[in-house]
Design a protein around this motif. Structure first.
Motif, PDB file in Angstrom:
ATOM      1  N   GLY A  18      29.592 -23.629 -28.224  1.00  0.00           N
ATOM      2  CA  GLY A  18      29.175 -22.461 -28.662  1.00  0.00           C
ATOM      3  C   GLY A  18      29.517 -22.019 -30.053  1.00  0.00           C
ATOM      4  O   GLY A  18      30.460 -22.829 -30.684  1.00  0.00           O
ATOM      5  N   THR A  19      28.845 -21.125 -30.529  1.00  0.00           N
ATOM      6  CA  THR A  19      29.204 -20.740 -31.944  1.00  0.00           C
ATOM      7  C   THR A  19      29.629 -19.314 -32.076  1.00  0.00           C
ATOM      8  O   THR A  19      29.111 -18.517 -31.696  1.00  0.00           O
ATOM      9  CB  THR A  19      27.813 -20.809 -32.829  1.00  0.00           C
ATOM     10  N   VAL A  20      30.857 -19.231 -32.912  1.00  0.00           N
ATOM     11  CA  VAL A  20      31.297 -17.924 -32.949  1.00  0.00           C
ATOM     12  C   VAL A  20      30.307 -16.927 -33.942  1.00  0.00           C
ATOM     13  O   VAL A  20      30.068 -17.268 -35.190  1.00  0.00           O
ATOM     14  CB  VAL A  20      32.861 -17.928 -33.512  1.00  0.00           C
ATOM     15  N   VAL A  21      29.990 -15.884 -33.479  1.00  0.00           N
ATOM     16  CA  VAL A  21      29.312 -14.963 -34.308  1.00  0.00           C
ATOM     17  C   VAL A  21      30.184 -14.136 -34.977  1.00  0.00           C
ATOM     18  O   VAL A  21      30.126 -13.568 -36.002  1.00  0.00           O
ATOM     19  CB  VAL A  21      28.318 -14.134 -33.257  1.00  0.00           C
ATOM     20  N   SER A  22      31.317 -13.426 -34.230  1.00  0.00           N
ATOM     21  CA  SER A  22      32.163 -12.538 -34.928  1.00  0.00           C
ATOM     22  C   SER A  22      33.372 -12.320 -34.222  1.00  0.00           C
ATOM     23  O   SER A  22      33.437 -12.646 -32.965  1.00  0.00           O
ATOM     24  CB  SER A  22      31.570 -11.158 -34.973  1.00  0.00           C
ATOM     25  N   LEU A  23      34.577 -12.019 -34.954  1.00  0.00           N
ATOM     26  CA  LEU A  23      35.685 -11.733 -34.183  1.00  0.00           C
ATOM     27  C   LEU A  23      36.259 -10.497 -35.008  1.00  0.00           C
ATOM     28  O   LEU A  23      36.674 -10.664 -36.092  1.00  0.00           O
ATOM     29  CB  LEU A  23      36.801 -12.723 -34.546  1.00  0.00           C
ATOM     30  N   GLU A  24      36.214  -9.197 -34.242  1.00  0.00           N
ATOM     31  CA  GLU A  24      36.627  -8.146 -34.916  1.00  0.00           C
ATOM     32  C   GLU A  24      37.455  -7.369 -34.092  1.00  0.00           C
ATOM     33  O   GLU A  24      37.598  -7.140 -32.853  1.00  0.00           O
ATOM     34  CB  GLU A  24      35.201  -7.237 -35.141  1.00  0.00           C
ATOM     35  N   GLU A  25      38.318  -6.504 -34.910  1.00  0.00           N
ATOM     36  CA  GLU A  25      39.225  -5.280 -34.383  1.00  0.00           C
ATOM     37  C   GLU A  25      38.513  -4.047 -34.158  1.00  0.00           C
ATOM     38  O   GLU A  25      37.913  -3.601 -35.116  1.00  0.00           O
ATOM     39  CB  GLU A  25      40.243  -5.117 -35.178  1.00  0.00           C
ATOM     40  N   ARG A  26      38.318  -3.743 -32.981  1.00  0.00           N
ATOM     41  CA  ARG A  26      37.571  -2.418 -32.489  1.00  0.00           C
ATOM     42  C   ARG A  26      38.412  -1.429 -32.160  1.00  0.00           C
ATOM     43  O   ARG A  26      39.644  -1.430 -31.583  1.00  0.00           O
ATOM     44  CB  ARG A  26      36.559  -2.580 -31.272  1.00  0.00           C
ATOM     45  N   GLU A  27      38.066   0.065 -32.640  1.00  0.00           N
ATOM     46  CA  GLU A  27      39.085   1.151 -32.348  1.00  0.00           C
ATOM     47  C   GLU A  27      38.355   1.858 -31.258  1.00  0.00           C
ATOM     48  O   GLU A  27      38.919   2.761 -30.836  1.00  0.00           O
ATOM     49  CB  GLU A  27      39.094   2.134 -33.626  1.00  0.00           C
ATOM     50  N   ASP A  28      37.288   1.477 -30.897  1.00  0.00           N
ATOM     51  CA  ASP A  28      36.403   2.231 -29.819  1.00  0.00           C
ATOM     52  C   ASP A  28      36.353   1.505 -28.508  1.00  0.00           C
ATOM     53  O   ASP A  28      35.367   1.807 -27.751  1.00  0.00           O
ATOM     54  CB  ASP A  28      35.254   2.499 -30.400  1.00  0.00           C
ATOM     55  N   MET A  29      37.390   0.803 -28.177  1.00  0.00           N
ATOM     56  CA  MET A  29      37.456   0.251 -26.572  1.00  0.00           C
ATOM     57  C   MET A  29      37.637   1.335 -25.638  1.00  0.00           C
ATOM     58  O   MET A  29      38.790   2.027 -25.806  1.00  0.00           O
ATOM     59  CB  MET A  29      38.478  -0.941 -26.700  1.00  0.00           C
ATOM     60  N   THR A  30      36.714   1.416 -24.785  1.00  0.00           N
ATOM     61  CA  THR A  30      37.150   2.364 -23.683  1.00  0.00           C
ATOM     62  C   THR A  30      38.107   1.955 -22.561  1.00  0.00           C
ATOM     63  O   THR A  30      37.888   0.701 -21.916  1.00  0.00           O
ATOM     64  CB  THR A  30      35.716   2.727 -22.888  1.00  0.00           C
ATOM     65  N   LEU A  31      39.237   2.700 -22.488  1.00  0.00           N
ATOM     66  CA  LEU A  31      40.120   2.086 -21.470  1.00  0.00           C
ATOM     67  C   LEU A  31      40.049   2.841 -20.051  1.00  0.00           C
ATOM     68  O   LEU A  31      39.003   3.493 -19.928  1.00  0.00           O
ATOM     69  CB  LEU A  31      41.429   2.758 -22.050  1.00  0.00           C
TER      70      LEU A  31
ATOM     71  N   LYS B 118      49.132 -16.711 -27.785  1.00  0.00           N
ATOM     72  CA  LYS B 118      49.404 -17.972 -27.260  1.00  0.00           C
ATOM     73  C   LYS B 118      48.296 -19.030 -27.696  1.00  0.00           C
ATOM     74  O   LYS B 118      48.378 -20.272 -27.483  1.00  0.00           O
ATOM     75  CB  LYS B 118      49.202 -18.011 -25.675  1.00  0.00           C
ATOM     76  N   THR B 119      47.188 -18.633 -28.508  1.00  0.00           N
ATOM     77  CA  THR B 119      46.009 -19.433 -28.919  1.00  0.00           C
ATOM     78  C   THR B 119      45.794 -19.354 -30.249  1.00  0.00           C
ATOM     79  O   THR B 119      46.624 -18.807 -31.245  1.00  0.00           O
ATOM     80  CB  THR B 119      44.783 -19.013 -28.200  1.00  0.00           C
ATOM     81  N   TYR B 120      45.080 -20.095 -30.756  1.00  0.00           N
ATOM     82  CA  TYR B 120      44.696 -19.857 -32.467  1.00  0.00           C
ATOM     83  C   TYR B 120      43.352 -18.991 -32.561  1.00  0.00           C
ATOM     84  O   TYR B 120      42.966 -19.135 -33.619  1.00  0.00           O
ATOM     85  CB  TYR B 120      44.386 -21.351 -33.114  1.00  0.00           C
ATOM     86  N   PHE B 121      42.992 -18.333 -31.595  1.00  0.00           N
ATOM     87  CA  PHE B 121      41.896 -17.505 -31.788  1.00  0.00           C
ATOM     88  C   PHE B 121      42.036 -16.594 -32.863  1.00  0.00           C
ATOM     89  O   PHE B 121      40.944 -16.007 -33.304  1.00  0.00           O
ATOM     90  CB  PHE B 121      41.620 -16.673 -30.363  1.00  0.00           C
ATOM     91  N   LYS B 122      43.047 -16.093 -33.202  1.00  0.00           N
ATOM     92  CA  LYS B 122      43.199 -14.899 -34.178  1.00  0.00           C
ATOM     93  C   LYS B 122      42.614 -15.512 -35.531  1.00  0.00           C
ATOM     94  O   LYS B 122      42.317 -14.655 -36.214  1.00  0.00           O
ATOM     95  CB  LYS B 122      44.614 -14.366 -34.347  1.00  0.00           C
ATOM     96  N   SER B 123      42.548 -16.783 -35.761  1.00  0.00           N
ATOM     97  CA  SER B 123      42.048 -17.428 -37.149  1.00  0.00           C
ATOM     98  C   SER B 123      40.551 -17.864 -36.835  1.00  0.00           C
ATOM     99  O   SER B 123      39.986 -18.530 -37.849  1.00  0.00           O
ATOM    100  CB  SER B 123      42.984 -18.557 -37.338  1.00  0.00           C
ATOM    101  N   LEU B 124      39.889 -17.576 -35.625  1.00  0.00           N
ATOM    102  CA  LEU B 124      38.411 -17.794 -35.665  1.00  0.00           C
ATOM    103  C   LEU B 124      37.548 -17.231 -36.417  1.00  0.00           C
ATOM    104  O   LEU B 124      37.951 -16.010 -37.043  1.00  0.00           O
ATOM    105  CB  LEU B 124      38.017 -17.553 -34.103  1.00  0.00           C
ATOM    106  N   LYS B 125      36.695 -17.917 -37.015  1.00  0.00           N
ATOM    107  CA  LYS B 125      35.846 -17.503 -38.024  1.00  0.00           C
ATOM    108  C   LYS B 125      34.422 -17.823 -37.497  1.00  0.00           C
ATOM    109  O   LYS B 125      34.068 -18.613 -36.929  1.00  0.00           O
ATOM    110  CB  LYS B 125      36.111 -18.199 -39.428  1.00  0.00           C
TER     111      LYS B 125
END
Length: 230
Positions: free
Chosen positions: A10-23, A79-86
């Motif tokens: 698959g192809t990464v479309v976006s990796l983003e920090e969101r402030e509106d995640m419903t808990l 635990k992963t390298y996901f924080k650097s996904l582009k």
């Protein structure tokens, strides 16, 4: 549960920090969301289903015609390298295995133990030989000719060096075209999941050892008493 047989890249479309995640209580919180473009992985997919993304079992939180979204917990990011996904980067994808279905790989949980670094690559005829260095905490569970999941791909370990904390594996020509690992240069990180059987075995031995040590101590004490009587 997964098999480690990658179904598509698959192809990464976006990796983003969101402030509106419903808990759970209706309040809003901060979180990390990954969007991936896919085809096969979306077949039969539903909200809440599990999809293995480069070795990580993730829950689908939104589905579209050709994309899905998943949330990444802090533990996953650590635990992963996901924080650097582009955007544009490729990831291995596999749907959860069907109970009673064939398993051409091994039992992969999608619970990554940590990362490793590719430190050497070379060709051997039509196969690709790769050496990965990882931590002592992970290498202890990796054994020659045993299973390991690299970015979610079920592979057979070739050699292991516990002093230098590296192991090797080989990719046949067919597999090279179906997964993301061959395209990673030396110095790149990979997600590693060691075979869970090794972890269970260690737990079982750890539970048994105190009883064995106590028994040996008791036998030694009895031997001393017998020796003193003689």
């Amino acid at each position: 549960m997964f098999t480690g047989i990658v179904e598509e890249m698959g192809t990464v479309v976006s990796l983003e920090e969101r402030e509106d995640m419903t808990l759970w209580d209706g309040t809003l919180g901060k979180g990390t969301e990954l969007t991936v473009k896919a085809d096969v992985a979306l077949q039969g997919a539903y909200l809440g289903c599990s999809i293995c993304v480069s070795g990580v079992c993730l829950t689908a939180t939104a589905l579209a015609d050709d994309t899905f979204k998943v949330g990444l917990a802090p533990e996953t990011l650590s635990k992963t390298y996901f924080k650097s996904l582009k955007p544009g980067e490729l990831v291995n994808l596999e749907r959860a295995s069907v109970i009673g279905g064939r398993n051409s790989g091994h039992n992969v949980q999608g619970h990554v133990d940590g990362t490793g670094e590719i430190i050497e690559k070379r060709t051997d005829k039509d196969s690709l030989w790769i050496k990965v260095r990882t931590s002592p905490e992970i290498i202890r569970y990796i054994v020659p000719k045993g299973f390991v999941a690299i970015d979610g791909t079920s592979l057979t370990v070739v050699d292991v060096n516990r002093e230098e904390n590296w192991f090797t594996f080989m990719l046949i020509e067919y597999t090279q075209k179906k997964i993301i690992v061959p395209g990673k240069p030396v110095g790149s990180l990979v997600n590693i999941e060691a075979d869970v059987l090794g972890k269970y075995s260690e737990n079982a031995v750890a539970a048994f050892l105190p009883r064995l040590e106590a028994l040996e101590a008791k036998i030694a004490s009895l031997e001393q008493k017998l020796a003193s009587k003689n």
